[in-house]
Design a protein around this motif. Structure first.
Motif, short mmCIF file in Angstrom:
data_model
loop_
_atom_site.label_atom_id
_atom_site.label_comp_id
_atom_site.label_asym_id
_atom_site.label_seq_id
_atom_site.Cartn_x
_atom_site.Cartn_y
_atom_site.Cartn_z
N ILE A 329 0.80 -1.24 0.00
CA ILE A 329 -0.08 0.03 -0.11
C ILE A 329 0.96 1.11 -0.08
O ILE A 329 1.85 1.49 0.86
N SER A 330 0.67 1.99 -1.10
CA SER A 330 1.66 3.31 -1.26
C SER A 330 0.87 4.57 -0.51
O SER A 330 -0.23 4.78 -0.58
N GLY A 331 1.61 5.39 0.06
CA GLY A 331 1.05 6.63 0.49
C GLY A 331 0.93 6.68 2.01
O GLY A 331 1.03 5.48 2.71
N ALA A 332 0.98 7.87 2.61
CA ALA A 332 0.64 8.17 4.00
C ALA A 332 -0.76 8.21 4.35
O ALA A 332 -1.65 9.11 3.91
N TYR A 333 -1.19 7.38 5.28
CA TYR A 333 -2.60 7.18 5.79
C TYR A 333 -2.83 7.94 7.10
O TYR A 333 -2.04 7.40 8.07
N PRO A 334 -3.86 8.85 7.48
CA PRO A 334 -4.22 8.94 8.94
C PRO A 334 -4.14 7.66 9.85
O PRO A 334 -4.68 6.64 9.24
N SER A 335 -4.16 8.07 11.01
CA SER A 335 -4.27 6.63 11.94
C SER A 335 -5.66 6.20 12.06
O SER A 335 -5.50 4.79 12.11
N GLU A 336 -6.80 6.92 11.91
CA GLU A 336 -7.80 6.19 12.04
C GLU A 336 -8.20 5.17 10.55
O GLU A 336 -8.64 4.28 10.78
N LYS A 337 -7.72 5.71 9.42
CA LYS A 337 -7.83 4.85 8.25
C LYS A 337 -6.79 3.67 8.26
O LYS A 337 -7.20 2.49 8.04
N LEU A 338 -5.80 3.82 9.06
CA LEU A 338 -4.72 2.75 9.06
C LEU A 338 -5.47 1.70 9.98
O LEU A 338 -5.42 0.50 9.87
N LYS A 339 -5.89 2.17 11.17
CA LYS A 339 -6.41 1.37 12.13
C LYS A 339 -7.59 0.18 11.35
O LYS A 339 -7.92 -1.00 11.65
#
Length: 346
Positions: A329-339
């Motif tokens: 998975i490419s890119g920086a995700y915010p913590s809530e999305k990552l969870k």
């Protein structure tokens, strides 16, 4: 959802002109203030003078036929100039007697322009002065969205084989249909383990490889998300350092991190680097202070791994979904999305 990352293939933007049978001058039009208008007048005066001296003249040409030009005709006429680029569509442009040609180059689509007589091939931007719109840029954005949507469809089919239709649908709800274009399945072998930098539970059932660059601002964003995720998620993040060549201190900083004699010290130094990322003097100091030959060798193995899994930029995560197989998975995700993504994959 749009995510961001430091692109390994980042290049400056240029405007070009290619000659077929005649010479043509291409000028980019901008919205100018009074001072800039005077400069532009001087530039145009110089251009006209040079044109007069060299004896160049431009003949007015118009299309003789109402019929649209075919892709095969475009390809035949421009074959010596196109290299590995392939025309995939041709249509009218906002300018009379100028066609828009979409070229596919290494899987990417870009617009160029050609006149109806097929004498002039122009690469650059068309700007609608009246409406203050960059028509070419809007077209590029549209093409990227179309490419992402098409890629997302293919990715969805592949993911269903490994995760099942239900989980793929859940991921789609989290990142959006086009967001799936940032996902891909990769073969994962020989994950570097020497001086591994681990955040979280090293014995967790879910390992997420994070390919990062200490000088990449998007990596800093993801790093902060990871620390938030670990407050209530029992997962293992293993970091692979991948310094990009256009980041001045990234190589030295990466070496400095892996040169520490414990995982805790490596994490502490990496945290310090990300916290001081805007302070270039501090980054320079750290990059020169802690380097070691072993660190240089380790970073080479990290780079080799990243290139083997075809990382195009940082940050990139790889969720190990089964032995030898990973979800990239490419890119920086915010913590809530990552969870939410972790909850689906775990």
């Amino acid at each position: 959802m749009v995510t961001s990352y430091c692109n390994f293939h980042k290049k400056p933007l240029f405007f070009h002109i290619i000659f077929t049978k005649h010479i043509i001058l291409l000028t980019k039009i901008l919205i100018l203030d009074k001072g800039e208008i005077m400069k532009l007048k001087k530039l145009l005066a110089t251009t006209i003078a040079v044109s007069t001296i060299t004896g160049l003249s431009y003949a007015q040409e118009t299309c003789l036929s109402e019929s649209p030009v075919s892709i095969s005709k475009i390809e035949k006429e421009l074959k010596p100039l196109l290299g590995n680029a392939k025309p995939v569509s041709v249509s009218t442009s906002p300018i009379e007697n100028i066609y828009e040609v979409i070229l596919e180059v290494n899987g990417r689509k870009i617009p160029v322009y050609i006149d109806c007589s097929l004498n002039y091939l122009i690469t650059g931007e068309i700007i609608d002065v009246k409406h203050k719109k960059n028509i070419t840029r809007e077209r590029v954005i549209q093409l990227k969205k179309e490419e992402a949507k098409e890629k997302a469809k293919k990715v969805s089919v592949e993911l269903k084989k490994f995760l099942g239709a239900e989980k793929v649908e859940q991921l789609k709800n989290i990142v959006g249909e086009i967001g799936l274009a940032n996902f891909s399945l990769v073969d994962v072998k020989n994950i570097p383990s020497k001086k591994a930098i681990v955040y979280g539970n090293k014995n967790s059932n879910l390992t997420i490889i994070v390919i990062t660059d200490p000088e990449c601002p998007f990596c800093k964003r993801l790093h902060n998300s990871i620390k938030e995720v670990l407050k209530d998620k029992n997962v293992k993040f293993q970091l692979i350092m991948y310094p990009l060549p256009f980041h001045k201190y990234a190589q030295g900083l990466s070496e400095a991190v892996v040169c520490q004699n414990s995982n805790e010290k490596s994490k502490k130094l990496l945290d310090e680097i990300f916290e001081n990322q805007a302070n270039k003097e501090k980054l320079k100091e750290i990059s020169e202070k802690y380097k070691c030959q072993e660190g240089k060798d380790i970073i080479e193995t990290h780079k080799e791994f990243a290139e083997n899994v075809k990382v195009g930029g940082t940050p990139t995560m790889i969720f190990i979904i089964k032995e030898g197989k990973g979800l990239k998975i490419s890119g920086a995700y915010p913590s809530e999305k990552l969870k939410q993504i972790i909850d689906v994959i775990k």
